[in-house]
Design an enzyme around this catalytic site. Structure first.
Site, mmCIF file in Angstrom:
data_model
loop_
_atom_site.group_PDB
_atom_site.id
_atom_site.type_symbol
_atom_site.label_atom_id
_atom_site.label_comp_id
_atom_site.label_asym_id
_atom_site.label_seq_id
_atom_site.Cartn_x
_atom_site.Cartn_y
_atom_site.Cartn_z
ATOM 1 N N CYS A 3 52.231 58.970 130.373
ATOM 2 C CA CYS A 3 52.949 57.967 129.594
ATOM 3 C C CYS A 3 54.417 58.345 129.559
ATOM 4 C CB CYS A 3 52.385 57.872 128.179
ATOM 5 S SG CYS A 3 53.323 56.772 127.099
ATOM 6 N N CYS A 11 57.734 58.050 121.888
ATOM 7 C CA CYS A 11 56.555 57.792 121.062
ATOM 8 C C CYS A 11 55.598 58.960 121.214
ATOM 9 C CB CYS A 11 55.874 56.487 121.480
ATOM 10 S SG CYS A 11 54.315 56.161 120.618
ATOM 11 N N CYS A 14 50.064 59.316 120.503
ATOM 12 C CA CYS A 14 48.886 59.897 121.165
ATOM 13 C C CYS A 14 49.014 61.418 121.121
ATOM 14 C CB CYS A 14 48.778 59.388 122.601
ATOM 15 S SG CYS A 14 48.437 57.626 122.726
ATOM 16 N N CYS A 87 53.379 50.228 127.083
ATOM 17 C CA CYS A 87 52.388 51.216 126.636
ATOM 18 C C CYS A 87 51.121 51.128 127.478
ATOM 19 C CB CYS A 87 52.062 50.981 125.162
ATOM 20 S SG CYS A 87 50.741 52.049 124.531
ATOM 21 N N GLN A 211 36.236 46.430 116.329
ATOM 22 C CA GLN A 211 36.450 47.776 116.853
ATOM 23 C C GLN A 211 37.568 47.799 117.894
ATOM 24 O OE1 GLN A 211 35.063 50.350 115.594
ATOM 25 N NE2 GLN A 211 33.048 49.834 114.788
ATOM 26 N N TYR A 240 28.894 46.308 105.058
ATOM 27 C CA TYR A 240 30.220 46.335 105.697
ATOM 28 C C TYR A 240 30.093 45.751 107.105
ATOM 29 C CZ TYR A 240 30.608 50.124 102.210
ATOM 30 O OH TYR A 240 30.557 50.897 101.070
ATOM 31 N N GLU A 261 29.602 41.476 103.751
ATOM 32 C CA GLU A 261 30.984 41.816 104.092
ATOM 33 C C GLU A 261 31.926 41.185 103.077
ATOM 34 O OE1 GLU A 261 34.532 42.739 105.372
ATOM 35 O OE2 GLU A 261 32.761 43.625 106.326
ATOM 36 N N ASN A 306 28.604 50.714 107.904
ATOM 37 C CA ASN A 306 29.762 50.931 108.780
ATOM 38 C C ASN A 306 31.019 50.799 107.926
ATOM 39 O OD1 ASN A 306 31.403 51.226 111.043
ATOM 40 N ND2 ASN A 306 31.309 49.058 111.550
ATOM 41 N N CYS A 333 33.900 56.276 111.080
ATOM 42 C CA CYS A 333 35.140 56.565 111.795
ATOM 43 C C CYS A 333 35.870 57.754 111.174
ATOM 44 C CB CYS A 333 36.045 55.336 111.826
ATOM 45 S SG CYS A 333 36.586 54.777 110.193
#
Length: 374
Positions: A3, A11, A14, A87, A211, A240, A261, A306, A333
């Site tokens: 990158c 940036c 990452c 990007c 996602q 969720y 939800e 979730n 997550c």
């Protein structure tokens, strides 16, 4: 993945980019195993990996610069725009949309929001791409001052972006680090983006969560469906549920599935997806996941959770512990909140788990865990 923005120091989002991708995945696997205590009876499936570039289906671009020279990307330490239109995280169809969108800012004379000066209109451009290269574009504005000009020039943008299906304006008047506001104005005939995932079409509305990686999400839903079919529950709750990804994939003849939800927008999309797929034993309700569980008279055979990064919390964890539910599929997550929630449910032991690398080049990941009552 190379990158130029990272190499130039422009940036550094990452944070793991300098590590070889296999080492990134191995480090995440070790991290989650350590957090969960690595019990000997927990079987780990091989991790699901991602492509190293072009995997993100959504770009959240901060708008900076000027009307005649707008930037789409991030802000620097002084609050000024840094352009990141090249990007490599975005797939070609999304990347190709950014230059026409920057030109549209100029054509419609939408003044980029100047954070230090607290003036201007356009704060963010949010772009989502489907597996069929169709696009949803949302412009986050401070007010509706530019709305008439946006409507006037929208046909030009539609000609420039033939894949544009949904376009909207979101109004966020507050000078705060909040991405979007409560008011959404849809500008196109279509109000949902069709996301083809495995055998299903999921309808994604403007303010619905989906996602980050469509391919990894597809693998996540396939694994959850495989475990569920093996367990053969007669009733399933998807708490969720978002746009219904888990609920719709877990549907089967004779199996009653309920999705809950808080986002009414997401529920509308989920219901449309269920109707399109002809799934009569799947229903969706708008409401709080914890309140829905605590208010139910009878628990289901299997619960899918979730939650956002904060986890399910002590109240829902306590209900699951005492409910008698035999099986839970927990998609997380944030492994730290997952470990905390598992500690509050000692009768539901993790039996199988899988890491899914939804976020390459960062320390974040998704993990799917099957919990069974002891």
């Amino acid at each position: 993945m190379r990158c130029g923005y990272f190499d130039a120091g422009t940036c550094r989002s990452c944070t793991l980019l300098e590590r070889p991708y296999p080492a990134q995945v191995a480090g995440k696997q070790q991290h989650v195993r350590t957090l969960l205590g690595d019990p000997p009876d927990l079987h780990w499936l091989p991790p699901v990996t991602s492509t190293e570039a072009g995997f993100r289906n959504k770009a959240k671009m901060v708008v900076g610069g000027t009307v005649d020279a707008p930037t789409l990307g991030i802000l620097d330490a002084d609050g000024h725009g840094v352009d990141l239109q090249g990007c490599p995280l975005y797939p070609p169809a999304l990347t190709a949309a950014l230059a026409p969108l920057a030109a549209f800012v100029t054509r419609a004379r939408i003044e980029p929001y100047d954070v230090p000066a607290r003036r201007g209109e356009l704060k963010h451009v949010l772009v989502t791409v489907s597996p069929d290269d169709e696009l949803m574009v949302r412009l986050v504005l401070r007010s509706t001052e530019a709305l008439a000009r946006i409507r006037k020039h929208l046909p030009w943008l539609q000609d420039a972006l033939p894949g544009l299906v949904v376009a909207s304006v979101n109004v966020q008047p507050a000078h705060a680090a909040v991405l979007e506001g409560p008011d959404e104005i849809v500008l196109t005939a279509h109000d949902t983006l069709r996301m083809r995932v495995n055998h299903l079409d999921l309808h994604l509305r403007t303010r619905s969560f989906f996602q980050t990686s469509t391919d990894v999400a597809a693998a996540l839903y396939r694994q959850a469906a495989a475990w569920t079919d093996e367990l053969a529950p007669a009733s399933v709750w998807d708490l969720y549920c978002g746009v219904g990804g888990f609920a719709l994939h877990l549907a089967a003849p004779g199996r009653h599935v309920l999705g809950v939800e808080t986002s009414a927008e997401a529920v509308v999309g989920a219901r449309r997806s269920a109707a399109d797929a002809g799934l009569v034993d799947v229903r969706f309700e708008a409401g709080d996941a914890t309140a829905a569980a605590l208010g139910a008279s009878t628990p289901p055979d299997l619960v899918v959770v979730n939650p956002p990064r904060r986890g399910i919390g002590p109240e829902l964890a306590g209900w699951l512990e005492a409910s008698g539910v035999e099986h839970v599929l927990y998609s997380s997550c944030h492994a730290g909140s997952l470990a905390r929630d598992l500690a509050a449910m000692p009768s539901l032991r993790p039996r199988r788990a899988q890491l899914l690398d939804m976020f390459p080049h960062t320390s974040h990941y998704e993990v799917l865990t099957h919990l069974a009552r002891t």
